[in-house]
Scaffold this motif. Structure first.
Motif: not given
Length: 315
Positions: A277-290
């Motif tokens: 949780r500290v070292l890994g990545s978790l990214q989200v794509d918000i382009s749909k809302a945009r």
């Protein structure tokens, strides 16, 4: 437009209810569990979110339900059967509310879910999208997924519109959990071996999440859609700690230790999950809302972090 908000006295519900109260388009009814949380004659007292809750009074005349109440994620859950406990509230309670909403003539049901429905981590620069196949890994994530699935069944069978919003870690005034622990570490001035972490994590400021929810309440294009929430700017753990320090006026004391070495040490100590949780990545794509809603996060990450320490400046 008449709106019923559940979880109205919570970390998200309180600022959301304040925002909706200020908006002349909406007439808000707040569902709360404690008498001291009642604010006006429209508010209703309920005995909890479960399969037996009677929502008849609260739902009378409502156009939209915003379901923000939940059994939240607990890092060290002490109940004997956490899956069953999450389901009682997040699945059975939500679907009971949704069915009664249909019977009351509610036209739209906005459900605050979780990015944990997508999963726990992403490869660097490969963010989650709303169309990804669900891959929850814990009881909380599974309960949110099952609630979503039940809501889609209800929408298909009845015609009530459903909107799903999945936020990642939410931060703001009064934040708890992992984010609060980060704040305490920086506040204490401890020397942290996190000065060379190059992961990327998406967060969402409380005010940005509130703004997205309000957009989803009445936007025609939001009907029967899933949206991921976020600030639109991903941070490494190193950047986040420095940002927290800047916001509180106390620089984070970081030393550069390679992430691989930290992960190895954490594994030896049986703390691999914490390290991820500290070292890994978790990214989200918000382009749909945009693209679909024309939505943009109204405040920056820097401003969101500052507001963690200045509650008077929330939306």
């Amino acid at each position: 437009m008449n709106i019923l908000l559940t979880g109205a006295s919570g970390f998200l519900g309180e600022p959301l209810s304040e925002c909706l109260d200020r908006d002349s388009r909406f007439v808000l009814t707040r569902a709360v569990r404690r008498k001291e949380s009642l604010k006006n004659s429209r508010d209703v007292l309920i005995d909890g979110l479960h399969a037996g809750t009677d929502w008849a009074t609260a739902l009378n005349g409502q156009d939209v339900v915003v379901q923000a109440a939940a059994r939240v994620h607990i890092m060290k859950d002490e109940v004997s059967e956490p899956v069953a406990e999450y389901r009682k509230v997040n699945v059975d309670g939500t679907l009971n509310l949704a069915r009664q909403a249909v019977a009351a003539g509610v036209r739209r049901f906005v459900f605050i879910s979780s990015i944990k429905v997508n999963g726990e981590d992403t490869p660097l620069n490969s963010p989650f999208t709303p169309g990804d196949k669900p891959a929850p890994e814990d009881a909380y994530g599974f309960s949110k997924m099952e609630a979503e699935q039940g809501l889609w069944d209800i929408a298909r069978d009845t015609g009530m519109e459903v909107v799903i919003i999945r936020p990642p870690l939410v931060y703001g005034p009064g934040v708890k959990g992992n984010f609060a622990r980060m704040i305490k570490l920086v506040e204490k001035g401890l020397l942290l071996p996190l000065g060379a972490i190059h992961n990327k994590r998406s967060l969402v400021a409380l005010d940005n999440l509130v703004d997205l929810i309000v957009s989803c309440i009445d936007h025609p294009a939001a009907a029967n859609q899933i949206f991921l929430a976020g600030d639109g700017q991903d941070l490494s753990t190193t950047q986040l700690l420095r940002g927290i320090g800047k916001a509180m006026g106390k620089p984070a004391r970081l030393i550069p230790v390679p992430a691989g070495m930290l992960m190895f040490g954490a594994a030896l100590l049986g703390k691999k999950g914490v390290a991820q949780r500290v070292l890994g990545s978790l990214q989200v794509d918000i382009s749909k809302a945009r693209n679909l809603l024309g939505w943009e996060p109204p405040i920056s990450v820097e401003e969101g972090l500052r507001r963690c320490f200045d509650s008077e400046n929330t939306l």
